[in-house]
Motif scaffolding. Structure first.
Motif, PDB file in Angstrom:
ATOM      1  N   GLY A  67      22.751 -11.932 -19.491  1.00  0.00           N
ATOM      2  CA  GLY A  67      24.106 -12.123 -18.992  1.00  0.00           C
ATOM      3  C   GLY A  67      25.099 -11.278 -19.764  1.00  0.00           C
ATOM      4  N   VAL A  90      24.512 -10.413 -14.279  1.00  0.00           N
ATOM      5  CA  VAL A  90      23.279 -10.959 -14.845  1.00  0.00           C
ATOM      6  C   VAL A  90      22.092 -10.110 -14.414  1.00  0.00           C
ATOM      7  CG1 VAL A  90      24.160 -13.325 -14.916  1.00  0.00           C
ATOM      8  CG2 VAL A  90      22.944 -12.514 -12.865  1.00  0.00           C
ATOM      9  N   SER A 120      25.007 -14.978 -11.194  1.00  0.00           N
ATOM     10  CA  SER A 120      26.177 -14.217 -11.660  1.00  0.00           C
ATOM     11  C   SER A 120      27.454 -14.998 -11.386  1.00  0.00           C
ATOM     12  CB  SER A 120      26.240 -12.853 -10.977  1.00  0.00           C
ATOM     13  OG  SER A 120      26.204 -13.007  -9.560  1.00  0.00           O
TER      14      SER A 120
END
Length: 259
Positions: free
Chosen positions: A106, A113, A256
């Protein structure tokens, strides 16, 4: 020190890591078999768009638009690759593993991500550095990335040939070494090799190789977390191909977000 926590979803156990606390994520267990990411994403972010791959033990890393283009061109069910990197918020990227290392990354600045499948072949092909470089091309900076290496077969029990160990470890030793390469690897600080009583064999810690590759890119150890679980030894939670000789997997995914 980064902590790992157990959670349950619909009575099914999965792991998270504090280093990735900014993102919905999970390293799921054998108890979740045979559920696929489309179902498992409901545990993380029900509105996320789900992406997974047909994994081929290489170092190809795709973005969701590239996956969509591949499926349109080839009319196949799954794109062939071993890594996914998000381009927008609310994209759930997944990889499957049984002894190979699931790697979730991340970016604390962009929210992007990545999910990577790093077995010994993918590690030899440097899939993790390839993914990091792709993330950098999307605006990520090394110091903003956080990496969790999930449950995988531990080096103490992973017997391989010396030839395999050399292939995997070439990226972390000096290319002009004049010593025996295996001896050079054994002499490294925190060596990824363990001795094996069988001639021509060693024990290989693939997650340690991935860690050394990341350090070679400029990562600090504070940016990397390694799960304290071995798929071979912790049979109550994880499938292991080495142990079972069955093609059953556990899934690892991350979503994400905007940060």
């Amino acid at each position: 020190m980064h902590s790992w926590q157990w959670h349950t979803w619909e009575g099914l156990p999965y792991l998270t890591c504090s280093i990735l606390e900014s993102w919905p994520h999970g390293f799921f267990t054998q108890q979740c078999w045979p559920r696929l990411p489309q179902a498992l994403t409901l545990a993380l972010h029900p509105q996320a768009i789900v992406y997974r791959l047909k994994q081929v033990h290489g170092n190809t890393v795709l973005t969701p638009p590239e996956v969509d283009d591949d499926l349109t061109i080839n009319s196949s069910n799954l794109a062939q690759a071993d890594g996914l990197i998000s381009t927008e918020p609310s994209q759930a990227v997944w990889v499957a593993s049984a002894d190979c290392t699931p790697v979730l990354i991340g970016d604390v600045k962009t929210g992007h991500v990545a999910a990577l499948h790093a077995g010994w072949r993918g590690t030899a092909a440097q899939i993790v550095p390839v993914a990091v470089q792709r993330m950098q091309s999307q605006g990520s900076k090394i110091e903003s990335l956080r990496v969790a290496l999930g449950p995988a077969i531990a080096g103490e029990v992973y017997q391989v040939t010396e030839e395999v160990a050399i292939e995997v470890c070439r990226s972390i030793i000096s290319q002009n070494t004049t010593n025996n390469i295996v001896d050079s690897l054994h002499s490294l600080p925190d060596s990824p090799l363990f001795a094996d009583p069988e001639p021509g064999k060693v024990r290989l810690d693939v997650r340690r190789v991935n860690t050394l590759q990341l350090q070679g890119l400029g990562f600090s150890l504070e940016q990397i977390a390694i799960a304290p679980y071995c798929t071979y030894q912790h049979s109550e939670h994880f499938f292991s191909y080495r142990r079972l000789q069955e093609k059953k997997v556990q899934w690892s995914g991350i979503v994400s977000c905007r940060l």
